[in-house]
Design a protein around this motif. Sequence first.
Motif: not given
Length: 691
Positions: A511-539
């Motif tokens: 998981x990850x959270x972030x905030x601030x000037x996110x790119x040249x045109x947008x500022x804000x806050x956000x979050x991301x989650x990712x499921x990724x098993x070791x050696x698997x061909x999908x996520x």
Amino acid sequence: MKLCIAAVLLVPCGVAHGEPRYTQNDFGGVGLLQTPTARMAPLGELSVNASRTDPYSRYSFSAQPLDWLEGTFRYTAITNRPYGPESFSGGQSYKDKAVDAKVRLYEESHWLPQVALGMMDLGGTGLFSSEYLVANKRYGDVDFSAGIAWGYMGSRGDLGNPLGALDDRFNQRPTAEGSGSFSNGYFRGRPALFGGVAYQTPWAPLSLKLEYEGNDYQHEPRDNNQRQDSPINLGLVFKVADSIDLSAAWERGNTAMFGITLHTNFVSRKAPVKTYDPPPPPLPAQAPTTPMDQVDWAAVSKRLQDNAGYSVQRIAQRGPELLVYGEQQRYFHGAKAVGRASRILDNSVNDQISWFTLVSERYAMPIEETSVPRETFREVVANREDLQDLHRQTEVNRASAHNQTVLYTQSANPLSYGAGLGYKQNVGGPDGLLYQVSADLDAEYRFTRNTWWSGLLSVNLLNNYDGFTYDAPSGLPRVRTDLRKYMTTSDVTLPTFQLNRAVQLDQDLYGMVYGGLLESMYAGVGSEVLYRSMGQRWALGADLNYVRQRGFEQDFSLRDYRTLTGHITGYTDLPFNTQGALSVGRYLARDWGATLDLSRQFNNGVRIGAWVTRTTASKEAYGEGSFDKGLYLSIPFDELMSLSTLRRANLVWAPLTRDGGARLNRAYSLHSMTDGRDSDLFYKNFEKITE
């Protein structure tokens, strides 16, 4: 993107040599002059092409991501037609963008020819749209081609449409709308025959081309018909060097053509020798005898940083296994870093240790651990044992907790920074190629191992966006089409300035959270989650962001527009060594839809891909182009430079910049941060463990 990418295509890779090589046609893509052939470039071939046949100037990029698939992005200037009224476009000529594809249906055998099916202007404006079926047969140094073409290349209409027997609609071809939509007129209308011959002369650099084309130039786009004195075209290609072809021809019986192709191959080419890397440490004649509790672990840690690229967090022991936890920050190929770390450890610890395990972390998130058998490694480096033995015994596993004795813990160096040149481009619209070259300073400060600030300061050096006069009409909120204002309002900008925190939520969940000037045109806050098993061909991942539009100065000022945007994304491996990603969610202009991304990554990490996005935005609201699509090329700088690095050069070709289907350009992605969970790249480059 760093400017040194240009050196790959512009600097000759060697002197000319004589084996036959398939060359590009006037439009881009392997062929003769005005016609394609069934031939394909070698797997991994990339080319940049330019040709001039009055009144057309054509610029294209062609790639061979699969041995049976060729893709081309083309930009055509119709130099005797204005883009629009002078008050609208000034003196700019009309510009057309197109994407082509060719698929090999059958590979040449002793008796049968090679056969390919292709489409020009696939999903583009349709001005030069054409479909064709073509076959090739080689006899020694002579290669014959023959085919049938519908649309632009078959506009002479010599034949009745054989598909008319299936449906009367095939007998009539719809007029191109110029909308950028996928056509419903494929293989419709009266086709024409085309063909020709390519001859490799005894003089190795020179090959000749002769063709009969099916276009009579009486149905040209923009009412731009041309006189054709002959349907036979004659040309030549001169190989200046392995990476440069010059072309010349006499076409239509009355018009000269000149062209140049710059190309390279990221499968067959060798990366530059890493002359600026430190030499790999030699192995000791015999293992040290120092007791484990008397080893100077601080010195070992420094050598791991300086030579193997590991920023060490801690070193521990579990029976005969020595574990090094840290973040590898130098070598693109993990096998090279693991091999150098194993050399350093072999020089540092006594023979109680029989396994070296490198535990890779990103911002304190354990990703994978690689375990190397000490004795086998030593025998392979000394050329007393085969590399395959080491390959079979080396393990790459999910990083997990161990019962262990911690021998050393190192405090982190919180501040890191770097400087370089940046490059941005935009292709589309009446202004042609727009670009910016900048001086960039990026920095990162880690408050803890998994909480950090990152930022980028950019200073404009060279920029032609100030001549950008065209703001595309839009029926959507202007989430991207204010590009000109963002690129020209200030010479000193802060593209990113944000706070981030990443954590491992479970053994396969991040998981990850972030905030601030996110790119040249947008500022804000956000979050991301990712499921990724070791050696698997999908996520599977998801992100959610609340953003507000930034001021045109790209400082800390904000504008009124704000929105909630995010996507659920599935990643998977596909047949033919390709990868796919499907994202479904809400875009910046508050439209809902999906993006499909298909790509091919080669063993050296070079990736070629394409994407298409369809959303709830109507064709009328979206404007010209109807939907978002494009091609991209991602090249590790490790393939270009004499110094090892993890950085990449990214080139994107999007026919148009529009507001529909626009996504937030996030600085960090958990999927890329956890690439170590896919061990394929490690094993495909396993031989680098001895370098």
